[in-house]
Design a protein around this motif. Structure first.
Motif, mmCIF file in Angstrom:
data_model
loop_
_atom_site.group_PDB
_atom_site.id
_atom_site.type_symbol
_atom_site.label_atom_id
_atom_site.label_comp_id
_atom_site.label_asym_id
_atom_site.label_seq_id
_atom_site.Cartn_x
_atom_site.Cartn_y
_atom_site.Cartn_z
ATOM 1 N N THR A 29 0.520 -1.575 -0.198
ATOM 2 C CA THR A 29 -0.180 -0.317 0.212
ATOM 3 C C THR A 29 0.564 1.309 -0.266
ATOM 4 N N PHE A 32 -3.649 -0.009 -5.868
ATOM 5 C CA PHE A 32 -4.956 0.424 -6.733
ATOM 6 C C PHE A 32 -5.724 -1.599 -6.822
ATOM 7 N N ALA A 54 -0.587 -6.057 -10.281
ATOM 8 C CA ALA A 54 -1.875 -5.814 -9.138
ATOM 9 C C ALA A 54 -1.783 -6.837 -7.672
ATOM 10 N N TYR A 245 -9.783 2.503 3.126
ATOM 11 C CA TYR A 245 -9.414 2.836 1.840
ATOM 12 C C TYR A 245 -10.812 3.580 0.726
ATOM 13 N N PRO A 252 -5.878 9.502 -11.899
ATOM 14 C CA PRO A 252 -4.504 9.494 -11.134
ATOM 15 C C PRO A 252 -3.922 10.448 -10.595
ATOM 16 N N ILE A 255 -5.736 9.854 -6.823
ATOM 17 C CA ILE A 255 -5.072 8.950 -6.316
ATOM 18 C C ILE A 255 -4.195 9.885 -5.454
ATOM 19 N N PHE A 266 -7.867 2.351 -3.263
ATOM 20 C CA PHE A 266 -7.772 2.682 -4.291
ATOM 21 C C PHE A 266 -8.723 1.253 -4.276
ATOM 22 N N ASP A 267 -9.730 1.468 -5.587
ATOM 23 C CA ASP A 267 -10.588 0.424 -7.031
ATOM 24 C C ASP A 267 -11.417 2.272 -7.935
ATOM 25 N N CYS A 268 -11.140 2.024 -8.981
ATOM 26 C CA CYS A 268 -12.343 2.457 -10.049
ATOM 27 C C CYS A 268 -12.415 2.183 -10.753
ATOM 28 N N TYR A 341 -1.279 2.778 -13.895
ATOM 29 C CA TYR A 341 -2.006 2.691 -12.780
ATOM 30 C C TYR A 341 -1.135 1.936 -11.964
ATOM 31 N N GLN A 342 -0.404 1.207 -12.056
ATOM 32 C CA GLN A 342 0.668 0.820 -11.410
ATOM 33 C C GLN A 342 1.446 0.717 -11.101
ATOM 34 N N MET A 345 1.267 3.905 -8.959
ATOM 35 C CA MET A 345 1.741 3.242 -7.641
ATOM 36 C C MET A 345 2.654 2.673 -6.753
#
Ligand SMILES: O=c1[nH]cnc2cc3nc(NCCN4CCOCC4)[nH]c3cc12
Length: 373
Positions: A29, A32, A54, A245, A252, A255, A266-268, A341-342, A345
């Motif tokens: 953490t 995402f 992920a 959470y 982006p 986040i 996060f989730d989307c 996205y990863q 993160m």
């Protein structure tokens, strides 16, 4: 059997670098979670989702309870075996999608009755049934049933929904007792855009022995500054030793800003949905591959990306696939967006570890502002 645990490894202001341990693996953490609504992260093989970084995905209770059904998934060995994703899964409670997808909804003190958007059949969700469903699916992290209002909303409605959600938090937490060791349940902070109601909700939930707390009722139509203000309001009242959470978030930029304010998860649907609609998320901002300017551009999306999908194909080819409405367009651009996205993160986590998140944020925003190559 390892229990569920969370460790904060470093902090940078209110931002935290952490790790959640579950029987099915560790979650780095800030994390995402790609959305895997109907037991699939759309257009992706599960091993691709994992390879792109992920640690955990999200499953939607509303969809899975309607089709194929929670008891059927349990008979088939649970969600992990069903989709061959052996890593952690978080499921939502179904309540949010009842309010956004189902028809003829009737909400009362005990739960919500609704008709399926698929065939009009009648269904009922209560805190107890939602947790039972999430247990049948085999989710590693389960969410309480709550009531999430869209914003703007009247204060008295926000207060009513927040208090109902607290009563449902108690019932969800009790219903969760007896699930196998290592599984977790999160409460959800409500309170809309009302600071005092947000604090009341956070304080009440902090005393209810949840494994983590979600900040709900945001990304529901309010401006980003209101969302960020509510995060700043509740953050001091959320247990520092438990994951936070932020549900349904986000772009982006959302986040980056929310992780800087102490959010860990996060989730989307943004990266996967945008990938199916010709949009690539990159270090240079969003690129619409339908645009004719790409027709003969031989450059990849980002030659310097650590992720293959951003280096491998020319923009001209991606533009062609989009114009030709080929399935591969959505497959590649979904992988591109999950990868980006990863990468974001991973950059946030590294920046927190080095105490340079503010500088990282400025660098990333400058890259988006500079625009495409
Ligand atoms: O309080 C909540 N409780 C339970 N589930 C939620 C899910 C949520 N999802 C959003 N926002 C989703 C925004 N998406 C952005 C991309 O386009 C689709 C919508 N906000 C949310 C709040 C809650």
């Amino acid at each position: 059997m390892t229990a569920f645990s969370f460790r904060v490894r470093a902090t940078d202001g209110t931002a935290r670098l952490g790790e959640i341990s579950t029987p099915r693996g560790h979650i780095r953490t800030p994390a995402f979670m790609p959305v895997g609504t109907q037991a699939t992260v759309k257009a992706m093989y599960p091993e691709q989702v994992r390879a792109l970084g992920a640690d955990i995905i999200l499953g939607n209770t509303y969809h899975l309870m309607l089709r194929p059904g929670a008891e059927r998934v349990a008979r088939l060995g649970g969600l992990h075996a069903f989709m061959d994703w052996p890593h952690p899964i978080l499921t939502d409670s179904g309540g949010f999608q009842v309010m956004s997808l189902a028809s003829l909804r009737k909400l009362d003190e005990d739960g919500v009755t609704f008709r399926s958007h698929l065939d009009g059949s009648e269904h009922r969700l209560t805190p107890e049934r939602s947790i039972e469903i999430q247990g049948l699916l085999g989710a590693d992290i389960q969410m309480q049933l709550d009531e999430c209002l869209k914003l703007p909303a009247a204060r008295e409605d926000i207060a009513r929904a927040m208090e109902l959600s607290l009563r449902w938090a108690e019932r969800s937490r009790r219903a969760f007792e007896g699930q196998p060791e290592g599984r977790a349940i999160f409460g959800i902070v409500q309170g809309g855009d009302q600071p005092d109601l947000r604090i009341d909700s956070a304080k009440a939930l902090a005393g209810m022995d949840f494994h983590g707390l979600a900040v709900g009722g945001l990304a529901v139509g309010e401006p980003q500054e209101v969302m960020l203000a509510m995060i700043e309001t509740v953050e001091p009242h959320l247990p520092a030793t438990k994951p936070r959470y932020l549900m349904g978030v986000g772009t982006p930029d959302d986040i980056l800003e929310a992780a800087s304010r102490g959010i860990d998860m996060f989730d989307c649907v943004m990266p996967t949905r945008a990938g199916r609609h010709a949009t690539a998320f990159t270090r240079f901002g969003k690129i619409n591959l339908r645009n004719a300017r790409h027709a003969e551009d031989t450059r990849p999306l980002d030659p310097d990306s650590p992720s293959e999908p951003l280096r491998r194909w020319s923009r001209a080819y991606l533009h062609h696939l989009v114009r030709a409405e080929e399935m591969l367009a959505g497959m590649i651009l979904t992988a591109v967006n999950i990868a980006y996205y990863q990468e974001l993160m991973a950059g946030i986590r590294a920046a927190i570890a080095e105490g340079r998140l503010a500088a990282f944020r400025d660098e990333v925003k400058a890259g988006w502002a500079a625009g495409d190559l």
